[in-house]
Design an enzyme around this catalytic site. Sequence first.
Site, PDB file in Angstrom:
ATOM      1  N   THR A  33      43.281 -65.915 -90.018  1.00 32.50           N
ATOM      2  CA  THR A  33      42.741 -66.339 -91.005  1.00 32.50           C
ATOM      3  C   THR A  33      42.344 -67.594 -90.906  1.00 32.50           C
ATOM      4  O   THR A  33      42.520 -68.240 -89.835  1.00 32.50           O
ATOM      5  CB  THR A  33      44.042 -66.437 -92.026  1.00 32.50           C
ATOM      6  OG1 THR A  33      44.904 -67.296 -91.657  1.00 32.50           O
ATOM      7  CG2 THR A  33      44.697 -64.981 -92.244  1.00 32.50           C
ATOM      8  N   ALA A  63      60.816 -75.081 -91.708  1.00 27.96           N
ATOM      9  CA  ALA A  63      62.067 -75.120 -92.449  1.00 27.96           C
ATOM     10  C   ALA A  63      61.759 -74.277 -93.402  1.00 27.96           C
ATOM     11  O   ALA A  63      62.649 -73.420 -93.799  1.00 27.96           O
ATOM     12  CB  ALA A  63      62.181 -76.384 -92.825  1.00 27.96           C
ATOM     13  N   ASN A  75      53.882 -63.778-100.307  1.00 28.25           N
ATOM     14  CA  ASN A  75      52.907 -64.116 -99.230  1.00 28.25           C
ATOM     15  C   ASN A  75      52.291 -65.570 -99.371  1.00 28.25           C
ATOM     16  O   ASN A  75      51.824 -65.941 -98.274  1.00 28.25           O
ATOM     17  CB  ASN A  75      51.770 -62.951 -99.193  1.00 28.25           C
ATOM     18  CG  ASN A  75      50.626 -63.329 -98.455  1.00 28.25           C
ATOM     19  OD1 ASN A  75      50.650 -63.258 -97.149  1.00 28.25           O
ATOM     20  ND2 ASN A  75      49.508 -63.846 -98.955  1.00 28.25           N
ATOM     21  N   TYR A 109      56.680 -76.724 -92.466  1.00 22.69           N
ATOM     22  CA  TYR A 109      56.428 -75.261 -92.588  1.00 22.69           C
ATOM     23  C   TYR A 109      57.569 -74.310 -92.242  1.00 22.69           C
ATOM     24  O   TYR A 109      58.127 -73.609 -92.696  1.00 22.69           O
ATOM     25  CB  TYR A 109      55.248 -74.827 -91.975  1.00 22.69           C
ATOM     26  CG  TYR A 109      54.934 -73.446 -91.679  1.00 22.69           C
ATOM     27  CD1 TYR A 109      54.312 -72.922 -92.797  1.00 22.69           C
ATOM     28  CD2 TYR A 109      54.804 -72.718 -90.799  1.00 22.69           C
ATOM     29  CE1 TYR A 109      53.695 -71.645 -92.891  1.00 22.69           C
ATOM     30  CE2 TYR A 109      54.541 -71.353 -90.547  1.00 22.69           C
ATOM     31  CZ  TYR A 109      53.836 -71.008 -91.549  1.00 22.69           C
ATOM     32  OH  TYR A 109      53.644 -69.419 -91.469  1.00 22.69           O
ATOM     33  N   SER A 133      57.167 -65.770 -90.581  1.00 26.33           N
ATOM     34  CA  SER A 133      56.446 -66.161 -89.271  1.00 26.33           C
ATOM     35  C   SER A 133      57.256 -66.405 -88.117  1.00 26.33           C
ATOM     36  O   SER A 133      58.711 -66.480 -88.228  1.00 26.33           O
ATOM     37  CB  SER A 133      55.873 -67.592 -89.711  1.00 26.33           C
ATOM     38  OG  SER A 133      55.490 -68.081 -88.542  1.00 26.33           O
TER      39      SER A 133
END
Length: 287
Positions: free
Chosen positions: A214, A179, A113, A177, A164
């Site tokens: 978050t 990629a 994660n 990110y 994501s």
Amino acid sequence: ILIPSLGLVLAFWFYSARDTFKPEMLRGKRVIVTGASTGIGEQMAYHLARMGSHLLLTARTEAKLQNVVRRCLELGAASARFVSGTMEDMAFAQHVVREAQTTLGGLDMLILNHVGASYFGFFDGDVEHVRKLLEINFLSYVAMTTSALPMLKESEGSIVVVSSMAGKVGFPFTVPYSATKFALDGFFSSLRQEFTIQSINVSITLCILGFIDTERAVRAAAEVLAERPAPRDECALEILKGAALRRRELYYRYSSTRLPLLLRDCAAELLDYLGPRPSPFLAAVAA
Ligand code: NDP
């Protein structure tokens, strides 16, 4: 007519019962959660603690992990401990898995994660940043999976990969990110197929998340994304349900993640047109 209908009802009932999540499914399970000091990982640790799992948590910040472990024990975890370190270092990634072998005597679930810091804005051409992010967000996932596989095969366990929408659809402002998240899909979706061919009973659940509340995500994206972020504790629980039910992919929230994927496959230009656009703030940063 009556008998086939009854058969259909029974088949439906059997299918639904098979598909129902129960917290007992995770009681006593030995689980590693990476990126467990904050955000979704922290919330997954609390849910697992309430369900009575054995927890091995990891991230870099020792002080935060200490607090999370304390809270997990209060909430009813069968056991909880942490190892702190950085996933830039593949030897550390492998060390965490060895800790599970030593302290828990095996592993039932590996929850990958953690995510390294990146920027939210136009691609700045920094190749070194892309390499480093690939190491943290992708290579360490591969290293942990490889080390954990013997234990997971023995327990017929599960691998959970938190990805994501940016790992399924190309969006602006998250080039490095995105990629790393696409790489996860390629690796783990292929590996899942190989497990099936080789009759390896280890499930792989790829989690496709939308915008979650978050601190990191809200700080980075609230300027640009019009939608309201979904709650991280609910997101964490949905991930665990999907993992316990050995789903191949999980979409949270379903409504905000499935539509862009549908468009990607049948109207990609429309999706490009509807995608996020720079706010005056971002335009100023890029200028
Ligand atoms: P957070 O930033 O809240 O948490 C990230 C975690 O990773 C922290 O525990 C952090 O702890 C740890 N971490 C960061 N860098 C490293 C490193 N170098 N080595 C080891 N651990 C590290 O993230 P979220 O909870 O928002 O995200 C969790 C997952 O969900 C990620 O995979 C993310 O991509 C995915 N996701 C999140 C979305 C959102 O909107 N929030 C949307 C889509 C996907 P520490 O700093 O102590 O090391």
